[in-house]
Design a protein around this motif. Structure first.
Motif, short mmCIF file in Angstrom:
data_model
loop_
_atom_site.label_atom_id
_atom_site.label_comp_id
_atom_site.label_asym_id
_atom_site.label_seq_id
_atom_site.Cartn_x
_atom_site.Cartn_y
_atom_site.Cartn_z
N VAL A 1 0.02 -8.62 5.66
CA VAL A 1 -0.79 -7.40 5.54
C VAL A 1 -0.63 -6.82 4.13
O VAL A 1 -1.61 -6.39 3.52
CB VAL A 1 -0.38 -6.37 6.62
CG1 VAL A 1 -0.98 -5.00 6.33
CG2 VAL A 1 -0.82 -6.85 8.00
N TRP A 2 0.59 -6.83 3.60
CA TRP A 2 0.81 -6.34 2.23
C TRP A 2 -0.04 -7.12 1.24
O TRP A 2 -0.71 -6.54 0.40
CB TRP A 2 2.29 -6.44 1.87
CG TRP A 2 2.57 -5.97 0.46
CD1 TRP A 2 2.55 -6.73 -0.67
CD2 TRP A 2 2.87 -4.65 0.04
NE1 TRP A 2 2.84 -5.96 -1.76
CE2 TRP A 2 3.04 -4.67 -1.35
CE3 TRP A 2 3.03 -3.44 0.73
CZ2 TRP A 2 3.35 -3.54 -2.08
CZ3 TRP A 2 3.35 -2.31 0.00
CH2 TRP A 2 3.50 -2.36 -1.39
N LYS A 3 -0.01 -8.45 1.35
CA LYS A 3 -0.75 -9.29 0.41
C LYS A 3 -2.26 -9.09 0.54
O LYS A 3 -2.98 -9.21 -0.45
CB LYS A 3 -0.37 -10.75 0.60
CG LYS A 3 1.02 -11.05 0.08
CD LYS A 3 1.44 -12.47 0.31
CE LYS A 3 2.85 -12.68 -0.23
NZ LYS A 3 3.41 -13.97 0.11
N LEU A 4 -2.73 -8.79 1.74
CA LEU A 4 -4.15 -8.54 1.94
C LEU A 4 -4.57 -7.16 1.44
O LEU A 4 -5.69 -6.99 0.96
CB LEU A 4 -4.51 -8.64 3.43
CG LEU A 4 -4.56 -10.04 4.02
CD1 LEU A 4 -4.74 -9.97 5.54
CD2 LEU A 4 -5.68 -10.86 3.39
N CYS A 5 -3.69 -6.19 1.54
CA CYS A 5 -4.05 -4.80 1.25
C CYS A 5 -3.70 -4.32 -0.16
O CYS A 5 -4.29 -3.38 -0.65
CB CYS A 5 -3.39 -3.87 2.26
SG CYS A 5 -3.96 -4.14 3.94
N VAL A 6 -2.72 -4.95 -0.80
CA VAL A 6 -2.27 -4.49 -2.12
C VAL A 6 -2.63 -5.55 -3.15
O VAL A 6 -2.27 -6.71 -3.01
CB VAL A 6 -0.76 -4.22 -2.13
CG1 VAL A 6 -0.30 -3.78 -3.51
CG2 VAL A 6 -0.39 -3.18 -1.08
N SER A 7 -3.34 -5.12 -4.18
CA SER A 7 -3.70 -6.06 -5.25
C SER A 7 -3.42 -5.41 -6.59
O SER A 7 -3.49 -4.20 -6.74
CB SER A 7 -5.18 -6.45 -5.15
OG SER A 7 -6.00 -5.30 -5.34
N ARG B 1 -4.25 -1.58 -6.55
CA ARG B 1 -5.13 -1.03 -5.52
C ARG B 1 -4.54 -1.29 -4.15
O ARG B 1 -4.02 -2.36 -3.89
CB ARG B 1 -6.52 -1.65 -5.61
CG ARG B 1 -7.25 -1.33 -6.90
CD ARG B 1 -8.69 -1.86 -6.86
NE ARG B 1 -9.40 -1.52 -8.06
CZ ARG B 1 -9.91 -0.33 -8.34
NH1 ARG B 1 -9.78 0.64 -7.47
NH2 ARG B 1 -10.53 -0.11 -9.47
N VAL B 2 -4.65 -0.27 -3.29
CA VAL B 2 -4.24 -0.40 -1.90
C VAL B 2 -5.48 -0.17 -1.07
O VAL B 2 -6.09 0.90 -1.14
CB VAL B 2 -3.14 0.61 -1.54
CG1 VAL B 2 -2.76 0.49 -0.06
CG2 VAL B 2 -1.91 0.42 -2.43
N LEU B 3 -5.88 -1.19 -0.32
CA LEU B 3 -7.13 -1.16 0.46
C LEU B 3 -8.32 -0.81 -0.43
O LEU B 3 -9.22 -0.09 -0.03
CB LEU B 3 -7.02 -0.17 1.62
CG LEU B 3 -5.99 -0.50 2.68
CD1 LEU B 3 -5.83 0.65 3.66
CD2 LEU B 3 -6.38 -1.78 3.42
N LYS C 1 7.37 -2.33 -1.32
CA LYS C 1 7.02 -3.41 -0.38
C LYS C 1 8.13 -3.60 0.65
O LYS C 1 7.85 -3.76 1.84
CB LYS C 1 6.78 -4.72 -1.13
CG LYS C 1 6.43 -5.87 -0.20
CD LYS C 1 6.18 -7.16 -0.94
CE LYS C 1 5.84 -8.29 0.02
NZ LYS C 1 5.63 -9.57 -0.69
N TRP D 1 7.93 -0.99 3.29
CA TRP D 1 6.87 -1.31 4.23
C TRP D 1 7.34 -2.35 5.24
O TRP D 1 7.14 -2.21 6.45
CB TRP D 1 5.63 -1.79 3.48
CG TRP D 1 4.66 -2.57 4.32
CD1 TRP D 1 4.43 -3.91 4.28
CD2 TRP D 1 3.81 -2.06 5.35
NE1 TRP D 1 3.49 -4.27 5.22
CE2 TRP D 1 3.10 -3.15 5.89
CE3 TRP D 1 3.60 -0.79 5.88
CZ2 TRP D 1 2.18 -3.01 6.92
CZ3 TRP D 1 2.68 -0.65 6.92
CH2 TRP D 1 1.97 -1.75 7.42
#
Length: 191
Positions: A29-35, A44-46, A101, A104
């Motif tokens: 989820v972290w890798k999908l939501c935080v870039s 960016r988060v989401l 991270k 989280w």
């Protein structure tokens, strides 16, 4: 429905299975939501700009690492997020060096763990405090080592201290499962 004997066989593994699943899901989820890159150009988060928060926490961690290293060396300096020594060696405290991270992941681990919510309400923040402290010690230790041995940075940062950090988180989770999660003793065992 599983037979009682099959349930009993898998019972000792439920907590560790929950740990592994929660760890993998939290990381995913972290890798999908935080870039964003580690250089703090943009985070960016989401999809929402979060760079100022990550810059702020990077600066805060850098200041605290500097203060901690200063207890052992008077040759250390701080320039923004860069902690460096008179020798010229040092490191930059980028956003991935902060414990955001790991905090989280800790939240997800304890929320997924079995046990009473009344204890989770204080154990999660207590874990965050420990994670923050462990992270400061980790970064300060790496800096103290690389003052005279910069060639050890990659090994210390990427392998030794990274896995030691996650090992500490595992031990904290183990404290939870052994001290605060008390499975009920079935009537069958007393019969």
């Amino acid at each position: 429905m599983l037979s009682p004997t099959l349930k009993q066989r898998f019972e000792p593994y439920v907590d560790i299975l929950l740990f592994v699943v929660a760890l993998l899901l939290a990381d995913g989820v972290w890798k999908l939501c935080v870039s964003g890159d580690e250089g703090l150009d943009t985070v960016r988060v989401l999809g929402i700009e979060a760079t100022p928060f990550f810059q702020w926490i990077s600066h805060m961690v850098a200041q605290q690492v500097y203060a901690l290293v200063s207890l052992f060396r008077d040759t250390v300096h701080l320039d923004g997020i860069r902690v460096y020594f008179d020798s010229g060696n040092g490191s930059r405290i980028v956003w991935s060096c902060t414990p955001v991270k790991q905090s989280w992941i800790w939240l997800c681990l304890i929320l997924a763990a079995r046990g009473p919510w009344r204890h989770k309400l204080w154990f999660i923040p207590a874990g965050w405090v420990l994670i923050y402290g462990i992270n400061l010690v980790r970064i300060a230790s790496i800096n103290l080592i690389i003052e005279h041995h910069p060639e050890l940075f990659e090994m210390m940062h990427t392998y030794i201290f990274k896995y030691a950090f996650y090992g500490c988180m595992f031990l904290m989770w183990l404290v939870w499962t052994t001290c605060f999660y008390k499975p009920t003793i079935s009537a069958e065992k007393h019969a």
